[in-house]
Write a protein that holds these residues in place. Structure first.
Motif, PDB file in Angstrom:
ATOM      1  N   ASN A   1     -49.324  16.252   5.963  1.00 27.95           N
ATOM      2  CA  ASN A   1     -50.691  16.462   6.443  1.00 27.95           C
ATOM      3  C   ASN A   1     -51.280  17.650   5.671  1.00 27.95           C
ATOM      4  O   ASN A   1     -50.760  18.745   5.721  1.00 27.95           O
ATOM      5  N   ARG A   2     -52.358  17.366   4.968  1.00 23.87           N
ATOM      6  CA  ARG A   2     -52.992  18.378   4.119  1.00 23.87           C
ATOM      7  C   ARG A   2     -53.595  19.480   4.987  1.00 23.87           C
ATOM      8  O   ARG A   2     -54.390  19.194   5.877  1.00 23.87           O
ATOM      9  N   THR A   3     -53.196  20.737   4.746  1.00 24.76           N
ATOM     10  CA  THR A   3     -53.677  21.824   5.593  1.00 24.76           C
ATOM     11  C   THR A   3     -54.631  22.770   4.876  1.00 24.76           C
ATOM     12  O   THR A   3     -55.453  23.420   5.509  1.00 24.76           O
TER      13      THR A   3
HETATM   14  C1  LIG Z   1     -53.219  17.837  10.331  1.00 27.59           C
HETATM   15  O1  LIG Z   1     -53.679  19.152  10.096  1.00 27.59           O
HETATM   16  C2  LIG Z   1     -54.910  19.432  10.711  1.00 27.59           C
HETATM   17  C3  LIG Z   1     -55.378  20.802  10.207  1.00 27.59           C
HETATM   18  O2  LIG Z   1     -54.336  21.696  10.066  1.00 27.59           O
HETATM   19  C4  LIG Z   1     -54.712  19.354  12.200  1.00 27.59           C
HETATM   20  O3  LIG Z   1     -55.936  19.608  12.856  1.00 27.59           O
HETATM   21  C5  LIG Z   1     -54.228  17.945  12.572  1.00 27.59           C
HETATM   22  O4  LIG Z   1     -53.949  17.871  13.945  1.00 27.59           O
HETATM   23  C6  LIG Z   1     -52.982  17.597  11.781  1.00 27.59           C
HETATM   24  N1  LIG Z   1     -52.646  16.206  12.026  1.00 27.59           N
HETATM   25  C7  LIG Z   1     -51.386  15.836  12.252  1.00 27.59           C
HETATM   26  C8  LIG Z   1     -51.188  14.346  12.414  1.00 27.59           C
HETATM   27  O5  LIG Z   1     -50.453  16.613  12.316  1.00 27.59           O
END
Ligand SMILES: *[C@@H]1O[C@H](CO)[C@@H](O)[C@H](O)[C@H]1NC(C)=O
Ligand SMILES: *[C@@H]1O[C@H](CO)[C@@H](O)[C@H](O)[C@H]1NC(C)=O
Ligand SMILES: *[C@@H]1O[C@H](CO)[C@@H](O)[C@H](O)[C@H]1NC(C)=O
Ligand SMILES: *[C@@H]1O[C@H](CO)[C@@H](O)[C@H](O)[C@H]1NC(C)=O
Ligand SMILES: *[C@@H]1O[C@H](CO)[C@@H](O)[C@H](O)[C@H]1NC(C)=O
Length: 410
Positions: A268-270
């Motif tokens: 998951n791209r952060t």
């Molecule tokens: C992916 O990262 C975003 C931002 O950091 C977060 O809001 C979201 O819940 C994450 N999604 C998952 C599937 O972990």
């Protein structure tokens, strides 16, 4: 002289040598040669020397991977001729290389890694940039003079639905790295052409790779390489584990959180942060009527510091590019800019830190140089140049020649 004074002198004479350290580096060059270098460093004063040279990795050796446990080096050939050679070397105690196995390949390999089997050394995965393929082989590679084309264990061809926004994303996917996750159960393939990170689940026994859903980068990122980080320095623990990829086309670094699900790993791209201060990408160089932008090359992590190399940004001179230094927040994995420093190289295509994290070896492609730069273990900042030397023939600006890769033998 009394025996006591004699002993005292002997001890004094030993003091300076206790601070001098000799290290061995292995270097590949696009001309076909592999070099062994010895680095003698005393504090920030060092010298480099070529101690041996060999061939055996085809016409265009492009990438080296050294395994300290088996003392074996693997080399891949970027040959554009539709075939190439990959090689396994025994690394002798003096650092010289002895070919221990070779195979003909379909060519245009840009990276590879071993995986699977009882000790993670039974199969090899390689990626081929222009053919858009991922190829695996069962090891060992054949030894001896008769080395036929080795039938791949598995070959996957990547496709993309439509061209990407960057000119280098019009002709198809370009897988650029074969990277294992810290458990050795998944293979990650950043794809510069398709703006995705391919993910495969490894069947350790059979060596078969099973595709998991891709992770998407932002359009035009062009991911090239990645490295793992964990807040406690233990990437075997999934707690807070992050993958950081460097984007060659977007000139940025992307952080990814990691989830181990049922049979697949997902990313998951952060965060995405520029490889330039304030995101200011230097102007492209116009040369012989064509435009050559800066292009980020590699990412490496030491502790809670991250480093990326910029090629052709010329931030430190007409033929001197930069390295970017960042900190990683141990609580969140968020990357923050610290500074840009001289790479002491033109087109720093490859760089690697020594195990102690006190020095970085930078492989300049066009300058065809190895530069050893000091690293401050506390601040993470890169310091003075310890040693530098030209290795092999210099490259020519914008061409795929010169020095290709450097690794430490530790
Ligand atoms: C992916 O990262 C975003 C931002 O950091 C977060 O809001 C979201 O819940 C994450 N999604 C998952 C599937 O972990
Ligand atoms: C650096 O080391 C070289 C030998 O490797 C020596 O000749 C030179 O004097 C040293 N320079 C300094 C500043 O210590
Ligand atoms: C390479 O090293 C292995 C031991 O690790 C040895 O069995 C083999 O004979 C060596 N190959 C060559 C070509 O010297
Ligand atoms: C690293 O994490 C793994 C998995 O949680 C654990 O088994 C191992 O003991 C840890 N290693 C260290 C050195 O803490
Ligand atoms: C700058 O570098 C290029 C090669 O990249 C060279 O052709 C040119 O002569 C250099 N210009 C100056 C002013 O040194």
């Amino acid at each position: 002289m009394s025996p006591i004074i004699c002993a005292l002198f002997a001890r004094l004479a030993l003091v300076p040598t206790a601070f001098a350290a000799t290290s061995t580096l292995l270097v590949s060059h696009f001309s076909g040669a592999l070099f062994t270098l010895s680095l003698n460093a005393q504090g920030n004063n060092g010298s480099l020397a070529i101690t041996s040279a060999t061939g055996g990795c085809g016409t265009t050796p492009t990438w080296l991977q050294y395994y300290a446990d088996t003392k074996k080096l693997y080399c891949w050939d970027e040959s554009w001729q539709g075939y190439g050679t990959m090689a396994e070397y025994n690394v002798s105690s003096d650092g010289s290389l002895i070919v221990n196995g070779q195979a003909k390949t379909s060519g245009n390999d840009v990276h590879g890694v071993l995986y699977g089997g009882p000790s993670g050394r039974s199969y090899m995965a390689t990626v081929e940039y222009t053919p858009s393929t991922l190829t695996t082989y069962a090891l060992p590679l054949k030894a001896g003079p008769d080395r036929p084309y080795t039938v791949p264990h598995q070959m996957e061809t990547f496709y993309m639905a439509s061209p990407g926004p960057n000119d280098r994303q019009k002709d198809g996917p370009h897988p650029h790295q074969a990277l294992l996750d810290p458990t050795g159960k998944f293979l990650i393939v950043p794809d510069l052409g398709a703006d995705v990170i391919h993910i495969f689940a490894i069947n350790a026994a059979s060596g078969h790779l099973n595709a998991c859903p891709d992770a998407q980068t932002a359009p035009g990122d062009g991911p090239r390489h990645g490295e793992w980080w964990s807040p406690k320095g233990n990437t075997s623990s999934p707690d807070g584990l992050r993958l950081y990829t460097v984007n060659e086309l977007g000139n940025s670094v992307t952080g990814w959180s990691v989830t181990y699900g049922a049979g697949c790993l997902s990313l998951n791209r952060t965060q995405t942060i520029s490889t330039f201060a304030g995101g200011k990408i230097p102007a492209a160089t116009v040369y012989e009527g064509a435009s050559y932008p800066a292009k980020a090359a590699e990412v490496h992590i030491v502790g809670n510091f991250l480093y990326a190399a910029n090629r052709n940004d010329k931030l430190f001179g007409n033929q001197t590019d930069s390295l970017a230094t960042y900190s990683i927040d141990p609580a969140t994995g968020t990357v923050s800019w610290i500074e840009a420093t001289s790479a002491h190289a033109f087109y720093p295509r490859s760089f690697n830190f020594n195990k102690a994290g006190t020095m970085v070896a930078v492989g300049g492609q066009t300058s065809s140089t190895i530069s050893i730069i000091a690293r401050d273990s506390v601040s993470g900042k890169l310091g003075p140049l310890i040693a530098s030397m030209q290795v092999g023939t210099q490259g020519t600006y914008t061409n795929e020649d010169g020095l290709s890769s450097v690794v430490w033998v530790e």
